[in-house]
Design a protein around this motif. Structure first.
Motif, PDB file in Angstrom:
ATOM      1  N   ILE A 310       0.465  -1.119  -0.085  1.00 14.38           N
ATOM      2  CA  ILE A 310       0.144   0.312  -0.421  1.00 14.38           C
ATOM      3  C   ILE A 310       1.218   0.947  -0.169  1.00 14.38           C
ATOM      4  CG2 ILE A 310      -1.574   1.165   1.210  1.00 14.38           C
ATOM      5  CD1 ILE A 310      -3.035  -1.498   2.220  1.00 14.38           C
ATOM      6  N   LEU A 311       1.393   0.851   0.507  1.00 14.82           N
ATOM      7  CA  LEU A 311       3.048   2.465   1.317  1.00 14.82           C
ATOM      8  C   LEU A 311       3.824   2.236  -0.128  1.00 14.82           C
ATOM      9  CD1 LEU A 311       2.474   3.896   4.887  1.00 14.82           C
ATOM     10  CD2 LEU A 311       1.603   4.640   2.370  1.00 14.82           C
ATOM     11  N   ASN A 333       6.643  11.160  -9.955  1.00 10.47           N
ATOM     12  CA  ASN A 333       6.466  10.384 -10.534  1.00 10.47           C
ATOM     13  C   ASN A 333       6.844  10.449 -12.037  1.00 10.47           C
ATOM     14  OD1 ASN A 333       4.118  11.321 -11.831  1.00 10.47           O
ATOM     15  ND2 ASN A 333       2.880   9.947 -10.412  1.00 10.47           N
ATOM     16  N   ASP A 334       6.569   9.807 -13.120  1.00  6.68           N
ATOM     17  CA  ASP A 334       7.307  10.089 -14.318  1.00  6.68           C
ATOM     18  C   ASP A 334       6.285  11.117 -14.961  1.00  6.68           C
ATOM     19  OD1 ASP A 334       4.932   8.546 -14.251  1.00  6.68           O
ATOM     20  OD2 ASP A 334       5.796   7.179 -16.178  1.00  6.68           O
ATOM     21  N   ARG A 335       5.330  11.651 -14.465  1.00  8.98           N
ATOM     22  CA  ARG A 335       4.674  13.316 -14.894  1.00  8.98           C
ATOM     23  C   ARG A 335       5.317  14.072 -13.646  1.00  8.98           C
ATOM     24  NH1 ARG A 335      -0.407  11.625 -13.645  1.00  8.98           N
ATOM     25  NH2 ARG A 335      -1.100  13.736 -14.985  1.00  8.98           N
ATOM     26  N   ARG A 336       5.592  13.722 -13.065  1.00 12.87           N
ATOM     27  CA  ARG A 336       6.415  15.002 -11.879  1.00 12.87           C
ATOM     28  C   ARG A 336       5.299  15.557 -11.095  1.00 12.87           C
ATOM     29  NH1 ARG A 336      11.275  16.433 -12.011  1.00 12.87           N
ATOM     30  NH2 ARG A 336      10.960  18.559 -11.578  1.00 12.87           N
ATOM     31  N   MET A 337       4.944  14.400 -10.453  1.00  9.84           N
ATOM     32  CA  MET A 337       3.780  14.397  -9.759  1.00  9.84           C
ATOM     33  C   MET A 337       4.201  13.740  -8.028  1.00  9.84           C
ATOM     34  SD  MET A 337       1.011  16.423 -11.195  1.00  9.84           S
ATOM     35  CE  MET A 337       0.545  15.889  -9.886  1.00  9.84           C
ATOM     36  N   ARG A 338       3.745  14.426  -7.503  1.00 10.69           N
ATOM     37  CA  ARG A 338       4.100  14.117  -5.804  1.00 10.69           C
ATOM     38  C   ARG A 338       2.672  13.955  -5.372  1.00 10.69           C
ATOM     39  NH1 ARG A 338       6.711  19.335  -4.641  1.00 10.69           N
ATOM     40  NH2 ARG A 338       5.157  19.923  -5.486  1.00 10.69           N
ATOM     41  N   THR A 339       2.377  12.721  -4.604  1.00 11.97           N
ATOM     42  CA  THR A 339       1.366  12.544  -3.633  1.00 11.97           C
ATOM     43  C   THR A 339       1.465  12.381  -2.170  1.00 11.97           C
ATOM     44  OG1 THR A 339       0.904  10.361  -5.173  1.00 11.97           O
ATOM     45  CG2 THR A 339      -0.667  10.205  -3.692  1.00 11.97           C
ATOM     46  N   LEU A 340       0.222  13.539  -2.261  1.00 20.90           N
ATOM     47  CA  LEU A 340       0.025  13.657  -0.516  1.00 20.90           C
ATOM     48  C   LEU A 340      -0.668  12.524  -0.320  1.00 20.90           C
ATOM     49  CD1 LEU A 340       0.703  15.737   1.532  1.00 20.90           C
ATOM     50  CD2 LEU A 340      -1.106  16.843   1.542  1.00 20.90           C
ATOM     51  N   ILE A 341      -0.039  11.628   0.671  1.00 17.33           N
ATOM     52  CA  ILE A 341      -1.055  10.506   1.685  1.00 17.33           C
ATOM     53  C   ILE A 341      -0.785  10.683   2.836  1.00 17.33           C
ATOM     54  CG2 ILE A 341      -0.961   8.082   2.002  1.00 17.33           C
ATOM     55  CD1 ILE A 341       1.197   8.301  -0.380  1.00 17.33           C
ATOM     56  N   LEU A 342      -2.297  10.056   3.168  1.00  8.97           N
ATOM     57  CA  LEU A 342      -2.697  10.244   4.726  1.00  8.97           C
ATOM     58  C   LEU A 342      -2.594   7.767   4.968  1.00  8.97           C
ATOM     59  CD1 LEU A 342      -5.792  11.983   6.248  1.00  8.97           C
ATOM     60  CD2 LEU A 342      -2.839  11.752   6.915  1.00  8.97           C
ATOM     61  N   PHE A 343      -2.106   7.634   5.885  1.00  9.22           N
ATOM     62  CA  PHE A 343      -2.200   6.420   6.014  1.00  9.22           C
ATOM     63  C   PHE A 343      -2.975   5.274   7.322  1.00  9.22           C
ATOM     64  CE2 PHE A 343      -0.647   1.982   7.110  1.00  9.22           C
ATOM     65  CZ  PHE A 343      -0.857   0.711   5.876  1.00  9.22           C
ATOM     66  N   ASP A 344      -3.965   5.084   7.234  1.00 11.02           N
ATOM     67  CA  ASP A 344      -5.029   4.571   8.728  1.00 11.02           C
ATOM     68  C   ASP A 344      -4.511   3.494   9.019  1.00 11.02           C
ATOM     69  OD1 ASP A 344      -6.708   3.500  10.750  1.00 11.02           O
ATOM     70  OD2 ASP A 344      -9.048   4.207   9.471  1.00 11.02           O
ATOM     71  N   ILE A 346      -4.928   2.017  11.381  1.00 12.80           N
ATOM     72  CA  ILE A 346      -5.902   0.962  11.963  1.00 12.80           C
ATOM     73  C   ILE A 346      -6.346  -0.314  10.820  1.00 12.80           C
ATOM     74  CG2 ILE A 346      -7.941   0.575  13.359  1.00 12.80           C
ATOM     75  CD1 ILE A 346      -6.986   2.614  15.371  1.00 12.80           C
ATOM     76  N   ASN A 347      -6.791   0.728  10.332  1.00 15.81           N
ATOM     77  CA  ASN A 347      -7.477  -0.188   8.549  1.00 15.81           C
ATOM     78  C   ASN A 347      -6.562   0.128   8.155  1.00 15.81           C
ATOM     79  OD1 ASN A 347     -10.154  -0.199  10.196  1.00 15.81           O
ATOM     80  ND2 ASN A 347     -10.157   1.925   9.517  1.00 15.81           N
ATOM     81  N   SER A 348      -4.968  -0.122   7.421  1.00 17.04           N
ATOM     82  CA  SER A 348      -4.091  -0.249   7.026  1.00 17.04           C
ATOM     83  C   SER A 348      -4.908   0.191   5.112  1.00 17.04           C
ATOM     84  CB  SER A 348      -4.108  -2.117   5.735  1.00 17.04           C
ATOM     85  OG  SER A 348      -3.356  -2.136   8.031  1.00 17.04           O
ATOM     86  N   ARG A 349      -6.028   1.864   5.222  1.00 14.03           N
ATOM     87  CA  ARG A 349      -6.016   2.255   4.222  1.00 14.03           C
ATOM     88  C   ARG A 349      -5.198   3.251   4.036  1.00 14.03           C
ATOM     89  NH1 ARG A 349     -11.956   4.825   4.013  1.00 14.03           N
ATOM     90  NH2 ARG A 349     -11.638   5.812   2.173  1.00 14.03           N
ATOM     91  N   SER A 403     -11.696  11.818  11.404  1.00 11.74           N
ATOM     92  CA  SER A 403     -12.770  11.223  12.116  1.00 11.74           C
ATOM     93  C   SER A 403     -13.403  10.702  11.913  1.00 11.74           C
ATOM     94  CB  SER A 403     -13.493  13.044  12.914  1.00 11.74           C
ATOM     95  OG  SER A 403     -13.489  13.952  11.917  1.00 11.74           O
ATOM     96  N   ARG A 404     -13.873  10.986  10.448  1.00 12.04           N
ATOM     97  CA  ARG A 404     -15.179   9.790   9.963  1.00 12.04           C
ATOM     98  C   ARG A 404     -14.567   8.233   9.842  1.00 12.04           C
ATOM     99  NH1 ARG A 404     -15.508  12.362   4.167  1.00 12.04           N
ATOM    100  NH2 ARG A 404     -14.061  11.130   2.966  1.00 12.04           N
ATOM    101  N   LEU A 405     -13.951   8.286   9.879  1.00 11.01           N
ATOM    102  CA  LEU A 405     -13.569   6.444   9.887  1.00 11.01           C
ATOM    103  C   LEU A 405     -12.946   6.076  11.504  1.00 11.01           C
ATOM    104  CD1 LEU A 405     -10.813   6.017   6.887  1.00 11.01           C
ATOM    105  CD2 LEU A 405     -12.907   6.175   6.617  1.00 11.01           C
ATOM    106  N   PRO A 406     -14.517   5.128  11.404  1.00  6.31           N
ATOM    107  CA  PRO A 406     -14.440   4.997  12.473  1.00  6.31           C
ATOM    108  C   PRO A 406     -13.119   3.155  12.625  1.00  6.31           C
ATOM    109  CG  PRO A 406     -15.537   3.138  10.943  1.00  6.31           C
ATOM    110  CD  PRO A 406     -15.213   4.889  10.488  1.00  6.31           C
ATOM    111  N   LYS A 407     -13.037   2.525  14.637  1.00  6.89           N
ATOM    112  CA  LYS A 407     -12.296   2.119  14.723  1.00  6.89           C
ATOM    113  C   LYS A 407     -12.353   0.936  13.735  1.00  6.89           C
ATOM    114  CE  LYS A 407      -8.762   4.798  17.943  1.00  6.89           C
ATOM    115  NZ  LYS A 407      -8.570   4.350  18.958  1.00  6.89           N
ATOM    116  N   LYS A 408     -11.846  -0.251  13.878  1.00  3.20           N
ATOM    117  CA  LYS A 408     -12.395  -1.688  13.890  1.00  3.20           C
ATOM    118  C   LYS A 408     -13.118  -2.175  14.731  1.00  3.20           C
ATOM    119  CE  LYS A 408      -8.774  -3.582  10.746  1.00  3.20           C
ATOM    120  NZ  LYS A 408      -7.377  -4.731  10.627  1.00  3.20           N
ATOM    121  N   GLN A 409     -13.492  -2.791  14.486  1.00  2.00           N
ATOM    122  CA  GLN A 409     -14.678  -3.332  15.637  1.00  2.00           C
ATOM    123  C   GLN A 409     -14.201  -3.758  16.881  1.00  2.00           C
ATOM    124  OE1 GLN A 409     -18.080  -2.345  15.116  1.00  2.00           O
ATOM    125  NE2 GLN A 409     -18.844  -3.137  17.203  1.00  2.00           N
ATOM    126  N   SER A 410     -13.017  -5.164  16.931  1.00  2.00           N
ATOM    127  CA  SER A 410     -12.369  -5.467  17.026  1.00  2.00           C
ATOM    128  C   SER A 410     -11.965  -4.399  18.281  1.00  2.00           C
ATOM    129  CB  SER A 410     -11.583  -5.802  17.183  1.00  2.00           C
ATOM    130  OG  SER A 410     -10.794  -5.745  16.260  1.00  2.00           O
TER     131      SER A 410
END
Length: 411
Positions: A310-311, A333-344, A346-349, A403-410
């Motif tokens: 994922i990362l 990248n090859d189109r000169r674009m850089r990506t700003l990323i958030l990685f959760d 807990i949920n590996s998202r 704030s909108r993404l819940p944690k895993k049920q466990s």
């Protein structure tokens, strides 16, 4: 330049960004904060500090100043000059940071005065408080301890990361005993060399250290200030000043230089952040899975992969104040674009906040990496970018996303 850069950015634009980023700085000047390991927000969340310069497409000349400015996020009154510094670089700025707490806030930065590098502490209006005898690289969260290195040597080893105000005269000394990492008490200014380059080279020797030039970089205390991490870097020198085969190892140590531990030793370590007092997240090469993000446990061989599949690219990671989210970025990248990323974590998202064009004029040692940073409340992120043609400081609100993404049920 601004209009041309914005037009080129539009031609390369990916689908609309998930968050809206707002430039804080005046488009007549180039503004930036620097590296990703310090927070530009004050403790109230009202002010951000940054550097302002009239140029951006070359290296600074010896003695060339940068203005240290404060931005009022409430009044939107623009850049307010606080001070100047002659010890700065494109990648790491001048180690600009806030000291103290919300009741007594100060600003700290490196400078070049009377022929030597120093660190300066001022109040928020620029009135001088203290000049310390060494420049700082890392400072504990309580503002009591700091670490320093030779920024002239760092510039020679990694152009764009050190300072050029004073010529570097030790290029013929591959790993001297008098150079390395210093500890400095911020209250008293007392300082001493705690780890030398010679010490590390002799104690952790590998083949072909002969004809290699060594230097230290990327120091950072853990949250409680009981340990710090540092990089040993070296490259082999050929005829003249030709360089090849750069290598990096990651060490940790106690603030007095004792307890040195070799944490990563597989040829490459790039960017890191402390998750807590004992664990470090770093983009590294490792036999476990090659190059990816690993979570290292200090003083042990315990390591695990983070964001596997994922990362997948090197970036500049930091954890959110609550420890759940990893904020990072990518190189162009090859189109000169850089990506700003958030990685959760807990949920590996993975959530892509936005993609930003990297103009061709900003490359090599003068490049403008995003170097993303969290606000102290974890609701906003800040980054540097030149996608509109000028180097500028941007902020984006991520409160709804985190704030909108819940944690895993466990959980």
């Amino acid at each position: 330049m601004y209009c041309l850069g914005k037009a080129i950015s539009f031609l390369y634009q990916d689908p609309p960004n998930l968050v809206q980023a707002r430039a804080l700085s005046d488009k007549r000047y180039h503004c930036f904060f620097g590296y990703y390991n310090n927070c530009p927000w004050d403790h109230s969340g009202r002010y951000i500090v940054c550097l302002k310069v009239p140029f951006a497409h070359r290296m600074p000349k010896p003695g060339e100043p940068a203005e240290i400015c404060r931005i009022d996020l409430h009044s939107h009154s623009g850049l307010e000059k606080i001070a100047e510094t002659r010890a700065w670089c494109w990648q790491q700025g001048c180690m600009l940071q806030w000291l103290g707490d919300i009741s007594h806030q100060y600003i700290m930065f490196n400078d070049f005065q009377d022929g030597k590098y120093v660190s300066v502490i001022t109040d928020t209006c620029g009135a001088m408080k203290k000049i310390l005898p060494l420049p700082v690289y890392a400072v504990t969260k309580n503002g009591q301890q700091s670490l320093s290195i030779n920024f002239a040597r760092l510039h020679y080893g990694g152009p764009g990361y050190g300072y050029v105000a004073r010529p570097f005269t030790d290029s013929d000394k591959p790993a001297p005993e008098h150079d390395g990492i210093w500890h400095m008490d911020i209250e008293t200014g007392e300082h001493k060399l705690i780890i030398s380059l010679e010490q590390v080279v002799k104690s952790f020797r590998v083949k072909k250290f002969e004809n290699a030039f060594h230097y230290f970089n990327h120091l950072e205390f853990n949250p409680s200030g009981t340990r710090f991490v540092f990089f040993q870097r070296w490259f082999y020198r050929g005829k003249g000043d030709s360089r090849s085969q750069n290598f990096t190892r990651m060490f940790t140590a106690n603030p007095d230089g004792s307890g040195i531990y070799l944490l990563a030793d597989h040829g490459m370590v790039s960017h890191f952040t402390w998750q807590d007092d004992t664990r470090l997240l770093a983009w590294s090469k490792h036999p476990l899975a090659g190059c990816c993000y690993y979570l290292f446990e200090d003083k042990t061989e315990n390591v695990r992969i983070v964001g596997e599949g994922i990362l997948t690219e090197d970036g500049h990671p930091t954890y959110s104040p609550d420890g759940r989210w990893i904020l990072t970025d990518t190189y162009p990248n090859d189109r000169r674009m850089r990506t700003l990323i958030l990685f959760d974590s807990i949920n590996s998202r993975r959530i892509e906040l936005g993609r930003y064009f990297a103009p061709f004029a900003f490359d090599g040692p003068i490049r403008c990496d995003l170097h993303p940073r969290w606000s102290r409340d974890g609701k906003t992120v800040c980054f540097d970018s030149a996608h509109e043609g000028m180097r500028a400081v941007y902020t984006a609100n991520v409160e709804e996303l985190v704030s909108r993404l819940p944690k895993k049920q466990s959980d």
